[in-house]
Design a protein around this motif. Structure first.
Motif, mmCIF file in Angstrom:
data_model
loop_
_atom_site.group_PDB
_atom_site.id
_atom_site.type_symbol
_atom_site.label_atom_id
_atom_site.label_comp_id
_atom_site.label_asym_id
_atom_site.label_seq_id
_atom_site.Cartn_x
_atom_site.Cartn_y
_atom_site.Cartn_z
ATOM 1 N N ILE A 230 9.149 3.177 0.498
ATOM 2 C CA ILE A 230 9.436 2.239 1.575
ATOM 3 C C ILE A 230 9.209 0.804 1.099
ATOM 4 O O ILE A 230 10.017 -0.099 1.359
ATOM 5 C CB ILE A 230 8.553 2.538 2.802
ATOM 6 C CG1 ILE A 230 8.995 3.861 3.463
ATOM 7 C CG2 ILE A 230 8.620 1.396 3.817
ATOM 8 C CD1 ILE A 230 8.066 4.329 4.566
ATOM 9 N N ARG A 231 8.099 0.589 0.375
ATOM 10 C CA ARG A 231 7.809 -0.756 -0.137
ATOM 11 C C ARG A 231 8.885 -1.199 -1.126
ATOM 12 O O ARG A 231 9.288 -2.373 -1.133
ATOM 13 C CB ARG A 231 6.435 -0.761 -0.810
ATOM 14 C CG ARG A 231 5.268 -0.565 0.148
ATOM 15 C CD ARG A 231 3.944 -0.852 -0.536
ATOM 16 N NE ARG A 231 2.822 -0.552 0.350
ATOM 17 C CZ ARG A 231 2.110 0.569 0.284
ATOM 18 N NH1 ARG A 231 2.405 1.484 -0.637
ATOM 19 N NH2 ARG A 231 1.110 0.780 1.113
ATOM 20 N N ARG A 232 9.347 -0.259 -1.960
ATOM 21 C CA ARG A 232 10.374 -0.596 -2.939
ATOM 22 C C ARG A 232 11.662 -1.020 -2.242
ATOM 23 O O ARG A 232 12.284 -2.035 -2.612
ATOM 24 C CB ARG A 232 10.641 0.607 -3.844
ATOM 25 C CG ARG A 232 11.604 0.322 -4.998
ATOM 26 C CD ARG A 232 11.923 1.594 -5.775
ATOM 27 N NE ARG A 232 12.661 2.556 -4.960
ATOM 28 C CZ ARG A 232 13.969 2.487 -4.734
ATOM 29 N NH1 ARG A 232 14.687 1.497 -5.255
ATOM 30 N NH2 ARG A 232 14.575 3.389 -3.991
ATOM 31 N N ARG A 233 12.063 -0.272 -1.214
ATOM 32 C CA ARG A 233 13.297 -0.600 -0.500
ATOM 33 C C ARG A 233 13.141 -1.910 0.268
ATOM 34 O O ARG A 233 14.085 -2.717 0.346
ATOM 35 C CB ARG A 233 13.657 0.536 0.455
ATOM 36 C CG ARG A 233 14.093 1.819 -0.248
ATOM 37 C CD ARG A 233 14.426 2.909 0.758
ATOM 38 N NE ARG A 233 14.849 4.137 0.098
ATOM 39 C CZ ARG A 233 15.144 5.257 0.736
ATOM 40 N NH1 ARG A 233 15.065 5.301 2.069
ATOM 41 N NH2 ARG A 233 15.522 6.330 0.070
ATOM 42 N N GLN A 235 11.240 -4.410 -0.538
ATOM 43 C CA GLN A 235 11.297 -5.499 -1.507
ATOM 44 C C GLN A 235 12.733 -5.769 -1.952
ATOM 45 O O GLN A 235 13.135 -6.926 -2.132
ATOM 46 C CB GLN A 235 10.434 -5.172 -2.730
ATOM 47 C CG GLN A 235 10.299 -6.331 -3.721
ATOM 48 C CD GLN A 235 9.670 -7.557 -3.092
ATOM 49 O OE1 GLN A 235 8.641 -7.456 -2.416
ATOM 50 N NE2 GLN A 235 10.274 -8.729 -3.293
ATOM 51 N N GLN A 236 13.522 -4.703 -2.097
ATOM 52 C CA GLN A 236 14.935 -4.876 -2.457
ATOM 53 C C GLN A 236 15.673 -5.660 -1.371
ATOM 54 O O GLN A 236 16.475 -6.562 -1.667
ATOM 55 C CB GLN A 236 15.593 -3.518 -2.666
ATOM 56 C CG GLN A 236 15.214 -2.821 -3.964
ATOM 57 C CD GLN A 236 15.900 -1.468 -4.114
ATOM 58 O OE1 GLN A 236 16.338 -0.873 -3.135
ATOM 59 N NE2 GLN A 236 15.990 -0.985 -5.341
ATOM 60 N N ASP A 237 15.402 -5.310 -0.109
ATOM 61 C CA ASP A 237 16.046 -6.026 1.004
ATOM 62 C C ASP A 237 15.625 -7.491 1.010
ATOM 63 O O ASP A 237 16.450 -8.402 1.248
ATOM 64 C CB ASP A 237 15.679 -5.371 2.336
ATOM 65 C CG ASP A 237 16.305 -3.999 2.507
ATOM 66 O OD1 ASP A 237 17.295 -3.718 1.795
ATOM 67 O OD2 ASP A 237 15.797 -3.205 3.321
ATOM 68 N N ARG A 238 14.351 -7.735 0.761
ATOM 69 C CA ARG A 238 13.848 -9.102 0.730
ATOM 70 C C ARG A 238 14.504 -9.900 -0.394
ATOM 71 O O ARG A 238 14.890 -11.067 -0.205
ATOM 72 C CB ARG A 238 12.330 -9.090 0.560
ATOM 73 C CG ARG A 238 11.713 -10.487 0.578
ATOM 74 C CD ARG A 238 10.195 -10.444 0.437
ATOM 75 N NE ARG A 238 9.583 -9.861 1.644
ATOM 76 C CZ ARG A 238 8.964 -8.680 1.664
ATOM 77 N NH1 ARG A 238 8.904 -7.937 0.571
ATOM 78 N NH2 ARG A 238 8.429 -8.235 2.788
#
Length: 249
Positions: A230-233, A235-238
């Protein structure tokens, strides 16, 4: 040789006779009395050996008719079922807990020494992961053997095959077991102490506690992995959002 090891030796000799063509596919094996005389063992040992061979798919025991040799295709190693590490651990908690309870009634000094040596390997800080894992498996399979029931032993060995050969299950176990070395050592020692006391209820409980803790460790690992994803996704969105703002000047 103890009785629970004797039937294994007899089962191996019968299997070799099948493989060598003495007992042909579809043929009926000699009766218990004849086999008992041939191998110089009791009829009970022959019966246990036949139960083990039937569980492995070498023979079929037909009540009132006899024991028949199965075709090779019927006992060839098939594909393992598609199960999760959670399914497998739940099954282990049932089968291996009962095996421990049975083993507590059968265990002797020689078997205790064998288990103590395996726990010593698992608890050694200098033991490699490979050596520790091998000792772990042998510890559990020894208890299965000491249960004195060939079907229980077969089921537990099959469970270990799934644990080692199913890629997703193997990955989960390797991940969890690598990080809980101290807990595993304490739990195996608790099982050993209960067996040393020859206490079936304590042995069953110690084995169940081992798998309950393992199950919880798996849940925690899965939760941590899900949070990391969830954190990885996020961060990708950010990053994409910031890249869009940068592109607009």
């Amino acid at each position: 040789m103890s009785e629970h090891r004797l039937y294994q030796s007899v089962a191996k000799r019968i299997r070799e006779a099948i493989e060598g063509g003495e007992f042909r596919v579809g043929s009926r094996l000699p009766g218990e009395r004849e086999l008992a005389e041939r191998f110089n063992v009791s009829r009970v040992t022959i019966r246990e050996a036949e139960i083990a061979l039937e569980a492995l798919g070498w023979i079929s025991i037909k009540t009132g008719s006899g024991v028949y040799v199965l075709p090779r295709d019927d006992h060839a190693a098939g594909s393992l079922p598609d199960v999760t590490a959670f399914d497998l651990t739940a099954a282990r908690a049932v089968f291996e807990a009962e095996a421990a309870a049975l083993a507590a009634a059968n265990i002797d000094g020689e078997a205790l020494a064998e288990l103590e040596a395996l726990v010593s390997v698992m608890s050694s800080p200098t033991a490699s992961d490979t050596a520790s894992s091998a000792a772990d498996q042998q510890f559990h399979e020894t208890i299965a053997r000491l249960s004195g029931n060939p079907v229980v032993e077969y089921c537990i060995r099959l469970i270990w095959r799934m644990r080692n050969e199913l890629p997703k299950v193997k990955q989960v176990y390797q991940s969890v077991c690598h990080h809980d070395w101290a807990s595993r050592t304490d739990e195996h020692l608790a099982i050993l102490n209960a067996l040393r006391a020859r206490d079936p209820q304590a042995s069953r409980a110690a084995m169940r506690d081992h798998f309950h803790r393992l199950f919880e460790a798996m849940l925690a690992a899965e939760e941590a992995e899900a949070l990391a994803e969830i954190r990885r996704r996020t961060q990708q969105d950010r990053d994409r959002f910031m890249a869009t703002l940068s592109a607009q000047g």
